[in-house]
Scaffold this motif. Structure first.
Motif, PDB file in Angstrom:
ATOM      1  N   CYS A   1      44.038  47.342  43.894  1.00 53.40           N
ATOM      2  CA  CYS A   1      45.267  47.992  44.383  1.00 53.40           C
ATOM      3  C   CYS A   1      45.449  47.744  45.882  1.00 53.40           C
ATOM      4  CB  CYS A   1      45.207  49.493  44.097  1.00 53.40           C
ATOM      5  SG  CYS A   1      45.466  49.911  42.361  1.00 53.40           S
ATOM      6  N   THR A   2      44.360  47.824  46.637  1.00 55.80           N
ATOM      7  CA  THR A   2      44.439  47.564  48.076  1.00 55.80           C
ATOM      8  C   THR A   2      44.808  46.115  48.354  1.00 55.80           C
ATOM      9  OG1 THR A   2      42.751  49.257  48.467  1.00 55.80           O
ATOM     10  CG2 THR A   2      43.167  47.696  50.252  1.00 55.80           C
ATOM     11  N   ILE A   3      44.218  45.197  47.610  1.00 59.80           N
ATOM     12  CA  ILE A   3      44.522  43.770  47.792  1.00 59.80           C
ATOM     13  C   ILE A   3      45.979  43.486  47.432  1.00 59.80           C
ATOM     14  CG2 ILE A   3      44.001  41.448  46.956  1.00 59.80           C
ATOM     15  CD1 ILE A   3      41.103  42.433  46.495  1.00 59.80           C
ATOM     16  N   ALA A   4      46.445  44.046  46.321  1.00 59.69           N
ATOM     17  CA  ALA A   4      47.822  43.808  45.883  1.00 59.69           C
ATOM     18  C   ALA A   4      48.825  44.324  46.911  1.00 59.69           C
ATOM     19  CB  ALA A   4      48.059  44.461  44.532  1.00 59.69           C
ATOM     20  N   ALA A   5      48.471  45.435  47.573  1.00 59.61           N
ATOM     21  CA  ALA A   5      49.399  46.037  48.527  1.00 59.61           C
ATOM     22  C   ALA A   5      49.376  45.362  49.892  1.00 59.61           C
ATOM     23  CB  ALA A   5      49.071  47.520  48.689  1.00 59.61           C
ATOM     24  N   HIS A   6      48.213  44.872  50.319  1.00 54.62           N
ATOM     25  CA  HIS A   6      48.074  44.422  51.699  1.00 54.62           C
ATOM     26  C   HIS A   6      47.502  43.008  51.864  1.00 54.62           C
ATOM     27  CE1 HIS A   6      48.887  48.565  52.864  1.00 54.62           C
ATOM     28  NE2 HIS A   6      47.898  48.974  52.082  1.00 54.62           N
TER      29      HIS A   6
ATOM     30  N   THR B   1      35.649  43.583  45.710  1.00 55.95           N
ATOM     31  CA  THR B   1      36.435  43.759  44.491  1.00 55.95           C
ATOM     32  C   THR B   1      36.082  42.698  43.458  1.00 55.95           C
ATOM     33  OG1 THR B   1      38.218  44.745  45.785  1.00 55.95           O
ATOM     34  CG2 THR B   1      38.776  43.931  43.594  1.00 55.95           C
ATOM     35  N   PHE B   2      36.045  41.435  43.888  1.00 54.86           N
ATOM     36  CA  PHE B   2      35.670  40.360  42.964  1.00 54.86           C
ATOM     37  C   PHE B   2      34.266  40.585  42.419  1.00 54.86           C
ATOM     38  CE2 PHE B   2      33.668  36.321  41.963  1.00 54.86           C
ATOM     39  CZ  PHE B   2      34.611  35.709  41.152  1.00 54.86           C
ATOM     40  N   VAL B   3      33.350  40.955  43.297  1.00 60.10           N
ATOM     41  CA  VAL B   3      31.965  41.155  42.899  1.00 60.10           C
ATOM     42  C   VAL B   3      31.844  42.309  41.906  1.00 60.10           C
ATOM     43  CG1 VAL B   3      29.729  41.954  43.770  1.00 60.10           C
ATOM     44  CG2 VAL B   3      30.910  40.075  44.907  1.00 60.10           C
ATOM     45  N   SER B   4      32.657  43.348  42.068  1.00 61.95           N
ATOM     46  CA  SER B   4      32.635  44.464  41.114  1.00 61.95           C
ATOM     47  C   SER B   4      32.975  43.978  39.710  1.00 61.95           C
ATOM     48  CB  SER B   4      33.624  45.555  41.539  1.00 61.95           C
ATOM     49  OG  SER B   4      33.213  46.170  42.740  1.00 61.95           O
TER      50      SER B   4
ATOM     51  N   PHE C   1      41.866  48.106  56.644  1.00 64.33           N
ATOM     52  CA  PHE C   1      42.568  48.861  55.614  1.00 64.33           C
ATOM     53  C   PHE C   1      41.628  49.903  55.021  1.00 64.33           C
ATOM     54  CE2 PHE C   1      44.191  44.557  55.769  1.00 64.33           C
ATOM     55  CZ  PHE C   1      45.560  44.761  55.893  1.00 64.33           C
ATOM     56  N   PRO C   2      42.186  51.004  54.531  1.00 74.17           N
ATOM     57  CA  PRO C   2      41.342  51.971  53.817  1.00 74.17           C
ATOM     58  C   PRO C   2      40.702  51.290  52.613  1.00 74.17           C
ATOM     59  CG  PRO C   2      43.501  52.889  54.294  1.00 74.17           C
ATOM     60  CD  PRO C   2      43.588  51.426  54.615  1.00 74.17           C
ATOM     61  N   SER C   3      39.417  51.468  52.481  1.00 73.38           N
ATOM     62  CA  SER C   3      38.701  50.807  51.398  1.00 73.38           C
ATOM     63  C   SER C   3      38.277  51.815  50.340  1.00 73.38           C
ATOM     64  CB  SER C   3      37.453  50.092  51.941  1.00 73.38           C
ATOM     65  OG  SER C   3      36.661  49.609  50.869  1.00 73.38           O
TER      66      SER C   3
ATOM     67  N   SER D   1      33.665  54.283  52.974  1.00 69.91           N
ATOM     68  CA  SER D   1      34.314  55.394  53.664  1.00 69.91           C
ATOM     69  C   SER D   1      35.023  54.945  54.939  1.00 69.91           C
ATOM     70  CB  SER D   1      33.274  56.468  54.018  1.00 69.91           C
ATOM     71  OG  SER D   1      32.249  55.919  54.842  1.00 69.91           O
ATOM     72  N   ASP D   2      34.604  53.800  55.505  1.00 73.28           N
ATOM     73  CA  ASP D   2      35.211  53.315  56.743  1.00 73.28           C
ATOM     74  C   ASP D   2      36.236  52.224  56.443  1.00 73.28           C
ATOM     75  OD1 ASP D   2      33.011  51.838  55.795  1.00 73.28           O
ATOM     76  OD2 ASP D   2      32.780  50.811  57.707  1.00 73.28           O
ATOM     77  N   PRO D   3      37.244  52.043  57.311  1.00 69.61           N
ATOM     78  CA  PRO D   3      38.232  50.978  57.106  1.00 69.61           C
ATOM     79  C   PRO D   3      37.554  49.608  57.103  1.00 69.61           C
ATOM     80  CG  PRO D   3      38.967  52.524  58.774  1.00 69.61           C
ATOM     81  CD  PRO D   3      37.535  52.845  58.507  1.00 69.61           C
ATOM     82  N   ARG D   4      38.097  48.683  56.315  1.00 67.13           N
ATOM     83  CA  ARG D   4      37.463  47.380  56.119  1.00 67.13           C
ATOM     84  C   ARG D   4      38.464  46.250  56.345  1.00 67.13           C
ATOM     85  NH1 ARG D   4      33.896  46.045  56.638  1.00 67.13           N
ATOM     86  NH2 ARG D   4      33.074  44.887  54.887  1.00 67.13           N
ATOM     87  N   PRO D   5      38.000  45.093  56.806  1.00 62.12           N
ATOM     88  CA  PRO D   5      38.866  43.906  56.806  1.00 62.12           C
ATOM     89  C   PRO D   5      39.140  43.473  55.371  1.00 62.12           C
ATOM     90  CG  PRO D   5      36.631  43.316  57.423  1.00 62.12           C
ATOM     91  CD  PRO D   5      36.664  44.806  57.350  1.00 62.12           C
ATOM     92  N   MET D   6      40.262  42.836  55.151  1.00 62.34           N
ATOM     93  CA  MET D   6      40.649  42.447  53.800  1.00 62.34           C
ATOM     94  C   MET D   6      39.630  41.508  53.165  1.00 62.34           C
ATOM     95  SD  MET D   6      42.634  42.793  51.274  1.00 62.34           S
ATOM     96  CE  MET D   6      43.834  43.857  52.097  1.00 62.34           C
ATOM     97  N   ASP D   7      38.986  40.658  53.965  1.00 59.46           N
ATOM     98  CA  ASP D   7      37.980  39.748  53.421  1.00 59.46           C
ATOM     99  C   ASP D   7      36.845  40.525  52.764  1.00 59.46           C
ATOM    100  OD1 ASP D   7      36.959  36.933  53.209  1.00 59.46           O
ATOM    101  OD2 ASP D   7      35.311  37.806  54.346  1.00 59.46           O
TER     102      ASP D   7
END
Length: 374
Positions: free
Chosen positions: A347-352, A304-307, A286-288, A292-298
């Protein structure tokens, strides 16, 4: 997988199972037509995570101790099963393995090297490499518990080359790990201790969490021809170890921030002994907002949690009254970036995101915190 710390998180996909638990071995166990869970057979009678561990966002030293012991009890149960399943087929030191399993159940702190040997042993057994398995059984039988928390250079660490190869196997080409000079290691140790004292004074629960789940701090540097920069990292097959670049994190605040970052990755690893936090396959990218590169959801979930955890640490240090005016300004700037990164990632996690119950609780509690605090 190795986790590489950076403000814009530079985590990389795992080459094998992405969680730190004993899933590979669970699959092996299922082939024996048994449904018994690992955590139900530890000699100290520990309950499962669902019964003992909550998923609140704030650091909790007692919870971290539970997660650490559960991880070690999982390893103890797995060692016992390997011992029983391979008896008469592969040579090994039965009394030594029994001793290690019993000591793990009773709270002994074995190094990350012990976990690494275990994972290699399971791979050797499941691929019918019996000669290699015998060697790894012998290596495992020689393991001894740590007597204290260690802060070392890479070459001086318990695992040495094992640690370097395990970390680098899933790192991108062009980034390597090397051992620091004596001067770099001495300065790193001073900075780490200064940051640890700051955390103990200002954020005692985070300091306690770190003390509970990190038992080896390994100072590293990058190679002279690297095309990128390693900031810090951890690996689910090296439970209890934290790797930090000794040439970076020059102030106590920078060091405190990277400690908060990496201890949060390790905490997430600890939540995975019972189930994955993320169910999306690693091949699904998914776009992260953090890379800059696409990332696996994990990877997006972790970043995101770490942020949010980094925001908590910076804001809490500002509120502690222990920082200078210059440090307060730096911490406030860092917290603002952390909040923005969290919102983008959420937002990415909520969507995908296809999250487990545990994963949902963790990220929603982090979201609740950011909504209140940022």
């Amino acid at each position: 997988m190795a986790r590489l710390s950076h403000r814009h998180d530079t985590t990389w996909p795992a080459t094998q199972d992405r969680r730190p638990g004993f899933r590979v071995f669970r699959l092996l166990w299922r082939t024996q037509n048994t449904t018994r869970a690992f955590s139900s057979n530890t000699s100290n009678g520990m309950n499962t995570m669902k019964q003992t561990v909550d998923f609140r966002f704030a650091p909790d030293a007692r919870r971290a101790q539970q997660l650490d012991q559960e991880m070690r009890s999982e390893l103890a149960g797995s060692i016992r099963y390997l011992r029983d399943a391979c008896l008469g087929q592969i040579d090994f030191d039965n009394p030594a393995l029994s001793r290690i399993a019993d000591e793990l159940d009773n709270g002994a702190l074995y190094s990350a090297k012990t976990f690494s040997i275990y994972y290699d042993l399971v791979l050797a057994i499941t691929t019918d490499q019996h000669e290699e398995a015998a060697k790894l059984f012998a290596s495992l039988a020689k393991e001894q518990p740590l007597s204290r928390k260690l802060i070392t250079g890479l070459d001086d660490s318990v695992g040495g080359e094992i640690y370097a190869s395990r970390m680098m196997e899933s790192m991108p080409e062009g980034i390597t790990l090397a051992s620091p000079s004596g001067q770099v290691q001495r300065q790193f140790t001073e900075n780490f201790q200064a940051a640890s004292q700051l955390l103990k004074a200002g954020l005692p629960e985070l300091a306690g969490e770190l003390e509970a789940i990190i038992h080896e701090v390994v100072c590293v540097t990058g190679g002279p021809h690297d095309r990128g920069q390693f900031h810090g990292g951890s690996h689910y097959q090296l439970w209890g170890a934290l790797f930090l670049n000794g040439g970076l994190h020059a102030t106590r605040l920078e060091m405190a921030e990277v400690i908060a970052h990496e201890s949060a990755h390790s905490l997430l690893f600890g939540f995975c002994t019972q189930e994955n936090l993320v169910r999306n396959p690693d091949e699904e990218l998914f776009p992260s907002p953090l890379r800059s590169d696409p990332r696996p959801m994990d990877g997006i979930f972790h970043a995101t949690f770490v942020s949010a955890r980094m925001h908590w640490a910076m804001k809490s240090l500002v509120d502690s009254g222990l920082l200078s005016a210059e440090e307060i300004a730096a911490a406030q700037d860092a917290a603002a970036i952390d909040a923005r990164n969290f919102r983008d990632g959420f937002c990415t996690i909520a969507a995908h995101g296809d999250l487990s119950h545990h994963g949902r609780e963790l990220i929603e509690n982090a979201h609740d915190y950011i909504q209140r605090a940022a």
